[in-house]
Design a protein around this motif. Structure first.
Motif, mmCIF file in Angstrom:
data_model
loop_
_atom_site.group_PDB
_atom_site.id
_atom_site.type_symbol
_atom_site.label_atom_id
_atom_site.label_comp_id
_atom_site.label_asym_id
_atom_site.label_seq_id
_atom_site.Cartn_x
_atom_site.Cartn_y
_atom_site.Cartn_z
ATOM 1 N N ARG A 40 -9.864 -7.755 1.084
ATOM 2 C CA ARG A 40 -10.689 -6.672 0.798
ATOM 3 C C ARG A 40 -10.456 -6.053 -0.592
ATOM 4 N NH1 ARG A 40 -10.869 -2.504 5.701
ATOM 5 N NH2 ARG A 40 -12.672 -1.849 4.234
ATOM 6 N N GLY A 41 -9.429 -6.643 -1.336
ATOM 7 C CA GLY A 41 -9.510 -6.354 -2.581
ATOM 8 C C GLY A 41 -9.014 -4.930 -3.038
ATOM 9 N N GLU A 42 -8.262 -4.444 -1.796
ATOM 10 C CA GLU A 42 -7.876 -3.338 -1.875
ATOM 11 C C GLU A 42 -6.414 -3.038 -2.852
ATOM 12 O OE1 GLU A 42 -6.968 -1.374 1.872
ATOM 13 O OE2 GLU A 42 -9.093 -1.616 2.675
ATOM 14 N N SER A 43 -6.247 -1.841 -3.347
ATOM 15 C CA SER A 43 -5.193 -1.503 -4.356
ATOM 16 C C SER A 43 -3.859 -1.307 -3.410
ATOM 17 C CB SER A 43 -5.279 -0.306 -4.978
ATOM 18 O OG SER A 43 -5.169 0.694 -4.198
ATOM 19 N N LEU A 44 -2.691 -1.547 -3.832
ATOM 20 C CA LEU A 44 -1.449 -1.370 -2.899
ATOM 21 C C LEU A 44 -1.433 0.009 -2.563
ATOM 22 C CD1 LEU A 44 1.204 -2.476 -2.344
ATOM 23 C CD2 LEU A 44 2.127 -1.369 -4.466
ATOM 24 N N GLU A 45 -1.887 1.028 -3.340
ATOM 25 C CA GLU A 45 -1.902 2.294 -2.836
ATOM 26 C C GLU A 45 -2.665 2.572 -1.603
ATOM 27 O OE1 GLU A 45 -2.323 7.025 -4.249
ATOM 28 O OE2 GLU A 45 -2.833 5.354 -5.800
ATOM 29 N N ALA A 46 -3.691 2.108 -1.739
ATOM 30 C CA ALA A 46 -5.036 2.164 -0.627
ATOM 31 C C ALA A 46 -4.502 1.406 0.551
ATOM 32 C CB ALA A 46 -6.387 1.878 -1.139
ATOM 33 N N ALA A 47 -4.115 0.309 0.329
ATOM 34 C CA ALA A 47 -3.611 -0.437 1.606
ATOM 35 C C ALA A 47 -2.585 -0.022 2.495
ATOM 36 C CB ALA A 47 -3.541 -1.852 1.298
ATOM 37 N N THR A 48 -1.386 0.355 1.612
ATOM 38 C CA THR A 48 -0.282 0.935 2.269
ATOM 39 C C THR A 48 -0.787 2.233 2.969
ATOM 40 O OG1 THR A 48 0.455 1.794 0.206
ATOM 41 C CG2 THR A 48 1.240 -0.351 1.001
ATOM 42 N N ALA A 49 -1.419 3.038 2.405
ATOM 43 C CA ALA A 49 -1.799 4.406 2.791
ATOM 44 C C ALA A 49 -2.759 4.123 3.993
ATOM 45 C CB ALA A 49 -2.482 5.111 1.982
ATOM 46 N N ALA A 50 -3.357 3.210 4.308
ATOM 47 C CA ALA A 50 -4.333 2.859 5.325
ATOM 48 C C ALA A 50 -3.288 2.503 6.496
ATOM 49 C CB ALA A 50 -5.245 1.805 5.102
#
Length: 315
Positions: free
Chosen positions: A249-259
């Protein structure tokens, strides 16, 4: 020029701030600092990420403040059953052990499973036998036991009998240790180790040794080590889910871990994790009052913390 980075955790189940003595607070922070130094000693010399995470986790397993190795919690039978895993992002090789009873440093055994067997996961007597064959240091169960863990076991027993006068804290229930690293060569690695949760059913295995649940690493993507009630991480496939969010999905590290933390929060799970992406960026999210955690950035600055407001640089 060193571009490496390193992060560790000692579990999201921290002692409530009001219950920490100055001595135990300092001991925990010193344990985190020393584990970071052990891992950074590898990375600062151009060593591999997989060697760094093993060194950091061994240091945490040897420290009584954390629920792994010496200081592991006791199960319902009053015994110790230890789980650990390690994964090398270079080729996604992995090794793990579950329900081991006599291996002084379970993460070392996990590494041997990865490198000296055709298995990914060995359990119980098979894991102990393999470790002996490999010449690893073996110990009696008493080595893992500390007075603090005995107190936690007795309080869990009181809870089972309906005699508990106050609710047990997260720290009295569970904990895990882990490390993730990014080395000068661009490699990622992750390692995790735990005694499980206090008064767990004998034979219970959590997410720590399950690749893709509590532990995962893939070069160019992410390395992850998780902490919390393992059943939720297994159901979610948390560490691999983070990798998939970044890879597909090309998410950033911050976005992926927060999710991932948001999903676990929705499940009612007290959770935390550490992660490093393919550029060496670090994330240390958690939804609990605190998480034993620390990091070393590319400039060699060492920081540790336990609560949301005490993450700071240490000498």
């Amino acid at each position: 020029m060193i571009v490496a980075s390193l992060a560790i955790h000692g579990g999201a189940g921290t002692i409530p701030r009001a219950n920490f003595t100055p001595e135990s607070y300092k001991a925990a922070r010193d344990g985190l600092r020393d584990a970071l130094r052990a891992g950074w000693a590898v990375l600062s010399k151009g060593g591999l990420a997989v060697d760094a995470v093993e060194a950091a986790v061994v240091a945490l397993e040897n420290h009584p403040s954390f629920n792994a190795g010496h200081g592991a919690v006791l199960n319902a039978a009053g015994d110790h059953e230890l789980d650990a895993a390690i994964m090398d992002g270079r080729d996604r090789r992995a090794g793990a052990i579950a329900s081991a009873r006599a291996i002084r440093n379970p993460v070392r055994a996990a590494r041997r499973v990865m490198e000296a067997s055709d298995c990914v996961l060995l359990s119980a007597a098979g894991a102990d036998a393999f470790a002996r064959e490999q010449g690893l240091e073996m110990v009696e169960q008493a080595y893992f036991t500390t007075p603090l863990r005995q107190q936690h076991w007795l309080r869990a027993q009181e809870e089972q009998a309906g005699l508990l006068k106050r609710e047990r804290s997260e720290a009295e229930k569970h904990g895990t240790v882990g490390a993730v690293a990014f080395d000068d060569h661009g490699n990622l690695a992750a390692a995790t180790s735990t005694g499980g949760y206090t008064y767990k059913r004998a034979g219970r295995v959590g997410d720590t040794p399950i690749i893709g649940a509590g532990t995962y690493a893939a070069n160019g993507v992410v390395a992850v080590s998780c902490t919390g009630m393992g059943e939720f991480f297994i159901r979610r496939g948390t560490s691999h889910d983070i990798a998939a969010r970044i890879r597909y999905r090309g998410e950033s590290l911050e976005a992926a871990t927060a999710a991932a933390i948001a999903d676990l929060t929705e499940d009612g799970c007290g959770a935390g994790l550490i992660a490093i992406d393919g550029a060496g960026r670090i994330a240390l999210p958690h939804n609990t009052e605190g998480m034993y955690r620390g990091s070393v950035t590319a400039d060699g600055v060492v920081s540790v913390g336990i609560y949301a407001d005490d993450f700071a640089v240490v000498d």
